[in-house]
Design a protein around this motif. Sequence first.
Motif, PDB file in Angstrom:
ATOM      1  N   PHE A  83      -4.425  11.693   9.576  1.00  0.00           N
ATOM      2  CA  PHE A  83      -3.216  11.681   8.751  1.00  0.00           C
ATOM      3  C   PHE A  83      -2.871  10.260   8.309  1.00  0.00           C
ATOM      4  CE2 PHE A  83       1.384  10.890   8.755  1.00  0.00           C
ATOM      5  CZ  PHE A  83       1.764  11.668   7.668  1.00  0.00           C
ATOM      6  N   PHE A  84      -2.904   9.325   9.257  1.00  0.00           N
ATOM      7  CA  PHE A  84      -2.585   7.940   8.919  1.00  0.00           C
ATOM      8  C   PHE A  84      -3.596   7.364   7.936  1.00  0.00           C
ATOM      9  CE2 PHE A  84       0.092   7.855  12.802  1.00  0.00           C
ATOM     10  CZ  PHE A  84       1.219   7.253  12.261  1.00  0.00           C
ATOM     11  N   ALA A  85      -4.874   7.697   8.126  1.00  0.00           N
ATOM     12  CA  ALA A  85      -5.901   7.196   7.212  1.00  0.00           C
ATOM     13  C   ALA A  85      -5.682   7.730   5.797  1.00  0.00           C
ATOM     14  CB  ALA A  85      -7.286   7.589   7.722  1.00  0.00           C
ATOM     15  N   SER A  86      -5.329   9.016   5.689  1.00  0.00           N
ATOM     16  CA  SER A  86      -5.063   9.600   4.367  1.00  0.00           C
ATOM     17  C   SER A  86      -3.847   8.951   3.712  1.00  0.00           C
ATOM     18  CB  SER A  86      -4.846  11.108   4.502  1.00  0.00           C
ATOM     19  OG  SER A  86      -5.990  11.744   5.042  1.00  0.00           O
ATOM     20  N   SER A  87      -2.791   8.751   4.499  1.00  0.00           N
ATOM     21  CA  SER A  87      -1.590   8.099   3.968  1.00  0.00           C
ATOM     22  C   SER A  87      -1.891   6.677   3.534  1.00  0.00           C
ATOM     23  CB  SER A  87      -0.486   8.100   5.029  1.00  0.00           C
ATOM     24  OG  SER A  87      -0.177   9.420   5.427  1.00  0.00           O
ATOM     25  N   ASN A  88      -2.707   5.989   4.329  1.00  0.00           N
ATOM     26  CA  ASN A  88      -3.085   4.622   4.006  1.00  0.00           C
ATOM     27  C   ASN A  88      -3.836   4.556   2.691  1.00  0.00           C
ATOM     28  OD1 ASN A  88      -4.196   1.925   4.163  1.00  0.00           O
ATOM     29  ND2 ASN A  88      -3.788   1.982   6.349  1.00  0.00           N
ATOM     30  N   LEU A  89      -4.729   5.501   2.494  1.00  0.00           N
ATOM     31  CA  LEU A  89      -5.515   5.530   1.261  1.00  0.00           C
ATOM     32  C   LEU A  89      -4.630   5.761   0.042  1.00  0.00           C
ATOM     33  CD1 LEU A  89      -8.444   5.313   0.307  1.00  0.00           C
ATOM     34  CD2 LEU A  89      -8.631   7.793   0.537  1.00  0.00           C
ATOM     35  N   ILE A  90      -3.620   6.621   0.186  1.00  0.00           N
ATOM     36  CA  ILE A  90      -2.680   6.862  -0.920  1.00  0.00           C
ATOM     37  C   ILE A  90      -1.908   5.589  -1.251  1.00  0.00           C
ATOM     38  CG2 ILE A  90      -0.608   8.127  -1.580  1.00  0.00           C
ATOM     39  CD1 ILE A  90      -1.665  10.475   0.084  1.00  0.00           C
ATOM     40  N   LEU A  91      -1.464   4.871  -0.216  1.00  0.00           N
ATOM     41  CA  LEU A  91      -0.724   3.626  -0.438  1.00  0.00           C
ATOM     42  C   LEU A  91      -1.605   2.572  -1.104  1.00  0.00           C
ATOM     43  CD1 LEU A  91       1.252   3.390   2.933  1.00  0.00           C
ATOM     44  CD2 LEU A  91       2.187   3.900   0.670  1.00  0.00           C
ATOM     45  N   ILE A  92      -2.868   2.509  -0.687  1.00  0.00           N
ATOM     46  CA  ILE A  92      -3.787   1.554  -1.313  1.00  0.00           C
ATOM     47  C   ILE A  92      -3.969   1.880  -2.793  1.00  0.00           C
ATOM     48  CG2 ILE A  92      -6.201   0.816  -1.393  1.00  0.00           C
ATOM     49  CD1 ILE A  92      -6.254   1.042   1.643  1.00  0.00           C
ATOM     50  N   ALA A  93      -4.111   3.166  -3.101  1.00  0.00           N
ATOM     51  CA  ALA A  93      -4.273   3.575  -4.499  1.00  0.00           C
ATOM     52  C   ALA A  93      -3.040   3.214  -5.321  1.00  0.00           C
ATOM     53  CB  ALA A  93      -4.545   5.079  -4.573  1.00  0.00           C
ATOM     54  N   TRP A 151      -1.152 -12.695  11.520  1.00  0.00           N
ATOM     55  CA  TRP A 151      -1.987 -11.511  11.298  1.00  0.00           C
ATOM     56  C   TRP A 151      -3.249 -11.539  12.158  1.00  0.00           C
ATOM     57  CZ3 TRP A 151      -4.774 -10.173   6.052  1.00  0.00           C
ATOM     58  CH2 TRP A 151      -5.143  -8.820   6.067  1.00  0.00           C
ATOM     59  N   PHE A 152      -3.922 -12.697  12.184  1.00  0.00           N
ATOM     60  CA  PHE A 152      -5.183 -12.779  12.899  1.00  0.00           C
ATOM     61  C   PHE A 152      -5.016 -13.180  14.362  1.00  0.00           C
ATOM     62  CE2 PHE A 152      -6.613 -13.192   8.480  1.00  0.00           C
ATOM     63  CZ  PHE A 152      -7.659 -12.294   8.471  1.00  0.00           C
ATOM     64  N   LEU A 166      -4.769  -5.828   0.726  1.00  0.00           N
ATOM     65  CA  LEU A 166      -5.694  -6.323   1.743  1.00  0.00           C
ATOM     66  C   LEU A 166      -5.256  -5.904   3.145  1.00  0.00           C
ATOM     67  CD1 LEU A 166      -8.222  -8.049   2.179  1.00  0.00           C
ATOM     68  CD2 LEU A 166      -6.726 -10.048   2.389  1.00  0.00           C
ATOM     69  N   ALA A 167      -3.949  -6.001   3.414  1.00  0.00           N
ATOM     70  CA  ALA A 167      -3.439  -5.593   4.726  1.00  0.00           C
ATOM     71  C   ALA A 167      -3.639  -4.098   4.948  1.00  0.00           C
ATOM     72  CB  ALA A 167      -1.958  -5.954   4.843  1.00  0.00           C
ATOM     73  N   LEU A 168      -3.388  -3.306   3.920  1.00  0.00           N
ATOM     74  CA  LEU A 168      -3.595  -1.862   4.036  1.00  0.00           C
ATOM     75  C   LEU A 168      -5.080  -1.528   4.187  1.00  0.00           C
ATOM     76  CD1 LEU A 168      -1.091  -0.600   1.311  1.00  0.00           C
ATOM     77  CD2 LEU A 168      -0.865  -0.298   3.784  1.00  0.00           C
ATOM     78  N   ALA A 169      -5.929  -2.242   3.470  1.00  0.00           N
ATOM     79  CA  ALA A 169      -7.368  -1.974   3.534  1.00  0.00           C
ATOM     80  C   ALA A 169      -7.919  -2.276   4.916  1.00  0.00           C
ATOM     81  CB  ALA A 169      -8.100  -2.797   2.479  1.00  0.00           C
ATOM     82  N   ARG A 170      -7.446  -3.346   5.516  1.00  0.00           N
ATOM     83  CA  ARG A 170      -7.901  -3.654   6.877  1.00  0.00           C
ATOM     84  C   ARG A 170      -7.466  -2.551   7.840  1.00  0.00           C
ATOM     85  NH1 ARG A 170      -6.047  -8.553  10.952  1.00  0.00           N
ATOM     86  NH2 ARG A 170      -7.693  -8.204  12.488  1.00  0.00           N
ATOM     87  N   ALA A 177       1.527  -5.013   6.370  1.00  0.00           N
ATOM     88  CA  ALA A 177       1.608  -4.673   4.951  1.00  0.00           C
ATOM     89  C   ALA A 177       3.048  -4.752   4.458  1.00  0.00           C
ATOM     90  CB  ALA A 177       1.036  -3.279   4.714  1.00  0.00           C
ATOM     91  N   LEU A 178       3.995  -4.287   5.288  1.00  0.00           N
ATOM     92  CA  LEU A 178       5.409  -4.395   4.926  1.00  0.00           C
ATOM     93  C   LEU A 178       5.842  -5.858   4.856  1.00  0.00           C
ATOM     94  CD1 LEU A 178       6.951  -1.478   7.028  1.00  0.00           C
ATOM     95  CD2 LEU A 178       6.844  -1.632   4.538  1.00  0.00           C
ATOM     96  N   ALA A 179       5.344  -6.653   5.803  1.00  0.00           N
ATOM     97  CA  ALA A 179       5.671  -8.081   5.772  1.00  0.00           C
ATOM     98  C   ALA A 179       5.104  -8.729   4.515  1.00  0.00           C
ATOM     99  CB  ALA A 179       5.123  -8.765   7.020  1.00  0.00           C
ATOM    100  N   ALA A 180       3.879  -8.345   4.122  1.00  0.00           N
ATOM    101  CA  ALA A 180       3.275  -8.894   2.904  1.00  0.00           C
ATOM    102  C   ALA A 180       4.080  -8.492   1.671  1.00  0.00           C
ATOM    103  CB  ALA A 180       1.829  -8.416   2.782  1.00  0.00           C
TER     104      ALA A 180
END
Length: 235
Positions: A76-86, A22-23, A125-129, A188-191
């Motif tokens: 769009f990706f940021a909005s989708s990411n936020l939904i997945l995090i929620a 990841w890093f 965490l992966a989605l938040a980053r 995130a999928l790998a996690a």
Amino acid sequence: MDLTRVFSAADFAALAIFVVCWFAYEPLLKAIARGRGAINTDMTVLRLAWMRNMAVRENRFMDGQLLGHTLNSASFFASSNLILIAAAAGVLFGGEATFRSASSLIVLKTSSRLLFETQIALVVLALARGLLDFIWSIRQMNYCIAVIGAAPDTEDKARQQAYGEAAAQLMNPALSAFNAGVRGYYFALAAAAWLFGPIAFAVATLSAVALLLYRQRRSPAAKAVNTLRRLIEEP
């Protein structure tokens, strides 16, 4: 609490592989590309050419439209990411009932509530980053819109070239942050694969890195971008 009773040696090994990949992925990509041959590095040259052309154009409506399209994609990706995090956070804070529902599934390999919550927390965490990368990308692209609008109306070729190069120095980090946000989905999928056991976790992590490297270096898109870069750099 004795973590060795919750996390097996295989869990620790798979998690270590994930953290390293990841890093270390981006520095590894830069080392492998060596300035040429990867989409990310080749695209910096194409964007520089774009901004140089933008600086000499009288009508920059097309440049604003192209950047606006990219900005919409990042939003769009940021909005989708936020939904997945929620959604993932809802599972994480669902308590004992959520853990019992998940552990009842045969395909999931989670031996304790602590392990399950750690697995879901890693996904969050992966989605938040990735979300932070998208947010930074959006901010920088908004700066780029102002840069296009502020392009000076001058016949001074040296000034035009200098302005285009300065604009590219702002646009390239903006698009690099967007790429990093998209890459967050892969990790995130790998996690999430950790839910199916440490072996699946390790395999998914290495597969994600292999897929990313293939698309950067060996995919038809990478070859086409590299050809376009050579055409631009030809005297």
